[in-house]
Design a protein around this motif. Structure first.
Motif, PDB file in Angstrom:
ATOM      1  N   ILE A 116     -33.552-193.734  -3.435  1.00 20.68           N
ATOM      2  CA  ILE A 116     -34.506-193.137  -4.104  1.00 20.68           C
ATOM      3  C   ILE A 116     -33.890-191.825  -5.007  1.00 20.68           C
ATOM      4  O   ILE A 116     -33.043-191.268  -4.692  1.00 20.68           O
ATOM      5  CB  ILE A 116     -35.450-192.499  -2.982  1.00 20.68           C
ATOM      6  N   LYS A 117     -34.259-191.512  -5.976  1.00 18.62           N
ATOM      7  CA  LYS A 117     -33.977-190.612  -6.986  1.00 18.62           C
ATOM      8  C   LYS A 117     -34.966-189.363  -6.751  1.00 18.62           C
ATOM      9  O   LYS A 117     -36.110-189.798  -7.161  1.00 18.62           O
ATOM     10  CB  LYS A 117     -33.696-191.252  -8.353  1.00 18.62           C
ATOM     11  N   ILE A 118     -34.502-188.270  -6.360  1.00 19.00           N
ATOM     12  CA  ILE A 118     -35.378-187.260  -6.197  1.00 19.00           C
ATOM     13  C   ILE A 118     -35.190-185.940  -7.228  1.00 19.00           C
ATOM     14  O   ILE A 118     -34.006-185.694  -7.200  1.00 19.00           O
ATOM     15  CB  ILE A 118     -35.389-186.666  -4.688  1.00 19.00           C
ATOM     16  N   HIS A 167     -24.818-179.291 -18.089  1.00 15.16           N
ATOM     17  CA  HIS A 167     -24.428-179.524 -16.635  1.00 15.16           C
ATOM     18  C   HIS A 167     -25.008-180.753 -15.885  1.00 15.16           C
ATOM     19  O   HIS A 167     -24.401-181.462 -15.334  1.00 15.16           O
ATOM     20  CB  HIS A 167     -23.942-178.229 -16.013  1.00 15.16           C
ATOM     21  N   MET A 168     -26.355-179.984 -15.736  1.00 14.69           N
ATOM     22  CA  MET A 168     -27.265-180.879 -14.815  1.00 14.69           C
ATOM     23  C   MET A 168     -27.382-182.424 -15.247  1.00 14.69           C
ATOM     24  O   MET A 168     -27.543-183.502 -14.575  1.00 14.69           O
ATOM     25  CB  MET A 168     -28.486-179.998 -14.550  1.00 14.69           C
ATOM     26  N   ASN A 212     -36.612-174.300 -14.853  1.00 12.38           N
ATOM     27  CA  ASN A 212     -36.751-174.763 -13.613  1.00 12.38           C
ATOM     28  C   ASN A 212     -37.316-176.296 -13.824  1.00 12.38           C
ATOM     29  O   ASN A 212     -37.104-177.260 -13.162  1.00 12.38           O
ATOM     30  CB  ASN A 212     -37.288-173.927 -12.666  1.00 12.38           C
ATOM     31  N   GLN A 242     -35.144-178.740 -15.925  1.00 10.24           N
ATOM     32  CA  GLN A 242     -34.091-179.518 -14.920  1.00 10.24           C
ATOM     33  C   GLN A 242     -34.726-180.484 -14.027  1.00 10.24           C
ATOM     34  O   GLN A 242     -34.305-181.612 -14.075  1.00 10.24           O
ATOM     35  CB  GLN A 242     -33.261-178.580 -14.346  1.00 10.24           C
ATOM     36  N   TYR A 280     -36.090-181.802  -7.631  1.00  6.03           N
ATOM     37  CA  TYR A 280     -36.738-180.879  -7.096  1.00  6.03           C
ATOM     38  C   TYR A 280     -36.674-179.244  -7.966  1.00  6.03           C
ATOM     39  O   TYR A 280     -35.603-179.100  -8.536  1.00  6.03           O
ATOM     40  CB  TYR A 280     -35.856-180.404  -5.886  1.00  6.03           C
ATOM     41  N   LEU A 308     -29.228-182.808  -5.408  1.00  8.70           N
ATOM     42  CA  LEU A 308     -30.224-183.887  -5.857  1.00  8.70           C
ATOM     43  C   LEU A 308     -29.991-184.608  -6.982  1.00  8.70           C
ATOM     44  O   LEU A 308     -30.138-185.564  -7.310  1.00  8.70           O
ATOM     45  CB  LEU A 308     -31.550-183.217  -5.866  1.00  8.70           C
ATOM     46  N   HIS A 309     -29.477-183.766  -8.217  1.00  8.76           N
ATOM     47  CA  HIS A 309     -28.975-184.211  -9.430  1.00  8.76           C
ATOM     48  C   HIS A 309     -27.821-185.418  -9.252  1.00  8.76           C
ATOM     49  O   HIS A 309     -27.845-186.435  -9.847  1.00  8.76           O
ATOM     50  CB  HIS A 309     -28.684-183.326 -10.452  1.00  8.76           C
ATOM     51  N   PRO A 366     -37.457-175.750  -7.092  1.00  7.51           N
ATOM     52  CA  PRO A 366     -37.660-174.588  -6.039  1.00  7.51           C
ATOM     53  C   PRO A 366     -38.819-173.727  -6.525  1.00  7.51           C
ATOM     54  O   PRO A 366     -39.103-173.417  -7.976  1.00  7.51           O
ATOM     55  CB  PRO A 366     -36.246-174.115  -5.982  1.00  7.51           C
ATOM     56  N   ASN A 416     -27.187-186.980  -6.519  1.00  9.23           N
ATOM     57  CA  ASN A 416     -27.756-188.028  -5.597  1.00  9.23           C
ATOM     58  C   ASN A 416     -26.635-188.597  -4.755  1.00  9.23           C
ATOM     59  O   ASN A 416     -26.795-189.905  -4.479  1.00  9.23           O
ATOM     60  CB  ASN A 416     -28.594-188.992  -6.540  1.00  9.23           C
ATOM     61  N   THR A 445     -29.800-172.073  -3.282  1.00 10.54           N
ATOM     62  CA  THR A 445     -31.168-173.045  -3.991  1.00 10.54           C
ATOM     63  C   THR A 445     -30.303-173.890  -5.057  1.00 10.54           C
ATOM     64  O   THR A 445     -30.991-174.998  -5.120  1.00 10.54           O
ATOM     65  CB  THR A 445     -31.967-171.938  -4.498  1.00 10.54           C
ATOM     66  N   MET A 473     -19.312-188.887 -12.576  1.00 14.49           N
ATOM     67  CA  MET A 473     -20.244-187.871 -11.734  1.00 14.49           C
ATOM     68  C   MET A 473     -19.346-186.663 -11.236  1.00 14.49           C
ATOM     69  O   MET A 473     -19.303-185.742 -11.279  1.00 14.49           O
ATOM     70  CB  MET A 473     -21.053-188.580 -10.765  1.00 14.49           C
ATOM     71  N   TYR A 493     -26.593-175.037 -19.059  1.00 13.20           N
ATOM     72  CA  TYR A 493     -27.073-175.384 -17.770  1.00 13.20           C
ATOM     73  C   TYR A 493     -27.441-176.820 -17.829  1.00 13.20           C
ATOM     74  O   TYR A 493     -27.387-177.714 -16.842  1.00 13.20           O
ATOM     75  CB  TYR A 493     -28.088-174.289 -17.197  1.00 13.20           C
ATOM     76  N   ALA A 523     -17.911-184.565 -13.879  1.00 15.56           N
ATOM     77  CA  ALA A 523     -19.107-183.716 -14.265  1.00 15.56           C
ATOM     78  C   ALA A 523     -19.240-182.307 -13.279  1.00 15.56           C
ATOM     79  O   ALA A 523     -19.517-181.483 -13.577  1.00 15.56           O
ATOM     80  CB  ALA A 523     -20.381-184.362 -14.475  1.00 15.56           C
ATOM     81  N   PHE A 535     -36.351-169.964  -8.663  1.00 19.12           N
ATOM     82  CA  PHE A 535     -35.173-170.561  -9.249  1.00 19.12           C
ATOM     83  C   PHE A 535     -34.094-169.532  -9.363  1.00 19.12           C
ATOM     84  O   PHE A 535     -34.346-168.619  -9.992  1.00 19.12           O
ATOM     85  CB  PHE A 535     -35.560-170.967 -10.668  1.00 19.12           C
ATOM     86  N   ARG A 570     -25.325-184.063 -17.343  1.00 19.05           N
ATOM     87  CA  ARG A 570     -24.105-184.730 -17.122  1.00 19.05           C
ATOM     88  C   ARG A 570     -23.866-184.986 -15.582  1.00 19.05           C
ATOM     89  O   ARG A 570     -23.106-186.390 -15.540  1.00 19.05           O
ATOM     90  CB  ARG A 570     -22.917-183.905 -17.642  1.00 19.05           C
ATOM     91  N   ILE A 571     -24.098-184.439 -14.856  1.00 19.88           N
ATOM     92  CA  ILE A 571     -23.920-184.643 -13.369  1.00 19.88           C
ATOM     93  C   ILE A 571     -24.823-186.112 -13.261  1.00 19.88           C
ATOM     94  O   ILE A 571     -24.454-186.934 -12.330  1.00 19.88           O
ATOM     95  CB  ILE A 571     -24.415-183.505 -12.390  1.00 19.88           C
ATOM     96  N   GLN A 572     -26.011-186.239 -14.095  1.00 16.67           N
ATOM     97  CA  GLN A 572     -26.785-187.322 -13.691  1.00 16.67           C
ATOM     98  C   GLN A 572     -26.413-188.528 -14.478  1.00 16.67           C
ATOM     99  O   GLN A 572     -26.905-189.480 -14.459  1.00 16.67           O
ATOM    100  CB  GLN A 572     -28.181-187.155 -14.054  1.00 16.67           C
ATOM    101  N   TYR A 598     -18.554-178.380 -13.818  1.00 11.40           N
ATOM    102  CA  TYR A 598     -19.838-177.678 -13.435  1.00 11.40           C
ATOM    103  C   TYR A 598     -19.340-176.413 -12.315  1.00 11.40           C
ATOM    104  O   TYR A 598     -19.701-175.371 -12.489  1.00 11.40           O
ATOM    105  CB  TYR A 598     -20.913-178.250 -13.220  1.00 11.40           C
ATOM    106  N   LEU A 647     -35.353-184.046 -16.246  1.00 11.21           N
ATOM    107  CA  LEU A 647     -34.224-184.335 -16.803  1.00 11.21           C
ATOM    108  C   LEU A 647     -34.188-185.741 -17.119  1.00 11.21           C
ATOM    109  O   LEU A 647     -33.881-186.340 -17.881  1.00 11.21           O
ATOM    110  CB  LEU A 647     -32.917-183.491 -16.359  1.00 11.21           C
TER     111      LEU A 647
END
Lengths: 268, 238
Positions: free
Chosen positions: A65-67, A87-88, A133, A136, A69, B77-78, A71, B80, B70, B1, A84, B4, A74, A90-92, B8, A139
């Motif tokens: 499952i892809k979640i 970065h977020m 917030n 992201q 969030y 979660l990003h 908060p 995963n 936080t 990943m 920012y 990246a 933030f 690219r991580i995905q 980061y 995204l």
């Protein structure tokens, strides 16, 4: 069904935060949680997001499952807004051009000036930080979107945009905590939950509950099976029961020498 | 990943300026060590390798704790994938250390401090040894920040262990056998640094002992890193 909870409880250092949270989250059926400050809404959302463990109960998540969030607070990060999001993204595994395209569209949507992209997050206003917030969290299209007080700090037009954005997420299960009942009811008509005395209940069920305050501050244990919760203070005790048991319990209380201080319907 | 996440982490860490104290102290130490030490280049390389261990240890301890809690939830979660998320922390420090390995070797090379020309294979051996010691430093640093040890006593324990690993007690107390044997169970910092020292004036030729020490150091670092990831995956959800 992306996730379901059965009798989930959480305690910190032996102190119960909430108990018996039971719910199933589905796409196309946003869920809203309400409750007073400190009742455990954020804790429950973190547990649902999978970043905090529960103490008891069972949580079933769909494998893989892809979640996403968002908060309630933030963090004030040292990144520029644009960097920012890059970065977020690219991580995905999203390409830079797609992230920039997404950021541009969201900047338009929430009426954020283009130059904010180059502004460091900790220097942004509370409203802009909240929009970052939200951005992201959206995204990618997640299976489950967890948002803690997403309307906090937003102006009226941004609140409307967020409600529209949530309505567009048709394939995503959404759970939100919210303080304002009217906003909560706009997001969901029938999937509104409330924290009542450390337990999570549907708002439709709460209207069937009654709170009785009695003196002295000990209700005894002669009708425990009919009590939903008790809250004992020094000289007074508040008990919550089902409306249908009111007559019988009032009679028992008076018969056992208690003084009835007040009887009130429970509210969201 | 992973790439990246490493980019980061490094960007976040550099913006936090927590890297400044360890890096500045290391550079100043390096300059002083090469300029003023009368003990000769081979011993200097031994000492700088111990300094690399301390630098790696310090950097990893501060990088692991630099991200806002936080924001950590959001990043996890990003990503995963909790394993890759936690692995990215030591990999980020190892990446950050590369310029320091090069600098440590480049200064004496440029200054002509070596009594003879180094063969390319020897430069490679030095860099590999620095990498191993750096990796050991990273693994020890993250291990003591993995929530296995908590509170102020954890910081004290971390400092004591770092001291024990750097100071060659097995040489100082070579007549006390339990101390000597106990050293074989600890991360082989001094043993690996000794290999650098022992190159001396003779040209390096790969032998079994060097390989054994390399495998030992690498295995130890991998084991501590794996333990860190295992603990963090469990503890982060509590």
């Amino acid at each position: 069904m992306p996730i379901s909870l059965k009798n989930v409880s959480k305690s910190f250092a032996g102190k119960l935060v909430f108990c018996n949270a039971t719910m199933s989250l589905r796409a196309n059926r946003p869920t809203v949680i309400m409750g007073r400050n400190g009742c455990g809404k954020s804790t429950l959302l973190k547990i649902i997001a999978g970043v905090l463990a529960h103490t008891e109960g069972e949580i079933v998540r769909r494998p893989g499952i892809k979640i996403s969030y968002a908060p309630d607070r933030f963090p004030k990060l040292p990144f520029k807004v644009g960097d920012y999001l890059l970065h977020m993204g690219r991580i995905q595994g999203i390409s830079d051009s797609d992230i920039n395209k997404y950021a541009d569209s969201q900047f338009d949507r929430f009426g954020i000036p283009e130059n904010i992209k180059q502004q460091v997050i900790y220097k942004c206003s509370k409203g802009t930080i909240q929009k970052v917030n939200i951005m992201q969290a959206f995204l990618t299209k997640p299976d489950l979107l967890v948002m803690d007080e997403p309307f906090s700090g937003l102006d009226e037009s941004s609140v409307e945009e967020l409600i529209r954005l949530l309505a567009e997420t048709s394939d995503t299960a959404v759970i939100i905590s919210c303080h304002e009942k009217l906003l909560a009811q706009r997001i969901t008509a029938d999937n509104l939950y409330v924290f009542d005395k450390q337990s999570l209940v549907k708002s439709s069920e709460i209207s069937n509950r009654v709170s009785i305050k009695i003196i002295p501050g000990d209700a005894g244990d002669f009708f425990n099976d009919k009590i939903i919760s008790t809250d004992t203070a020094e000289d007074m005790c508040e008990i919550v029961i089902e409306k249908e048991n009111l007559k019988e319990i009032l009679f028992l209380l008076l018969e056992n020498g208690h003084e009835i201080y007040s009887v009130n319907p429970r509210e969201c | 990943m992973l790439v990246a996440l490493v980019k980061y982490n490094i960007d976040y860490y550099i913006k936090s300026v927590r890297y400044l104290p360890p890096c500045l102290i290391f550079v100043v130490f390096l300059a002083l060590n090469y300029q003023t030490s009368p003990i000769g280049i081979w011993s200097n390389l031994h000492i700088t390798s111990l300094a690399i261990f301390i630098l790696a240890n310090w950097l990893s301890a501060s990088l692991v704790n630099s991200e806002d809690k936080t924001q950590q939830y959001i990043t996890r979660l990003h990503a995963n994938n909790d394993t890759v998320f936690h692995l990215s922390k030591p990999v980020s420090v190892i990446t950050l250390l590369i310029p320091f390995y090069v600098l440590t070797l480049l200064i004496p090379l440029i200054a002509g401090s070596f009594p003879r020309n180094l063969h390319v294979s020897e430069i490679f051996v030095y860099l590999a040894a620095y990498f191993l010691i750096g990796f050991l430093g990273v693994s020890v640093g993250i291990f003591f920040n993995s929530n296995i040890f908590t509170g102020e006593s954890a910081i004290m324990l971390h400092l004591i262990v770092t001291g024990v690993l750097v100071i060659p007690f097995n040489v100082i107390f070579d007549n006390i056998l339990p101390v000597v044997y106990a050293y074989y169970f600890l991360p082989p910092i001094n043993f690996t640094a000794d290999r650098l020292h022992s190159l001396g004036d003779d040209r390096f030729s790969a032998d079994w002992t060097f390989l054994i020490f390399a495998v030992w150091a690498l295995s130890y670092a991998i084991m501590l890193t794996a333990l860190y990831i295992f603990v963090m995956r469990r503890r982060n959800k509590e």
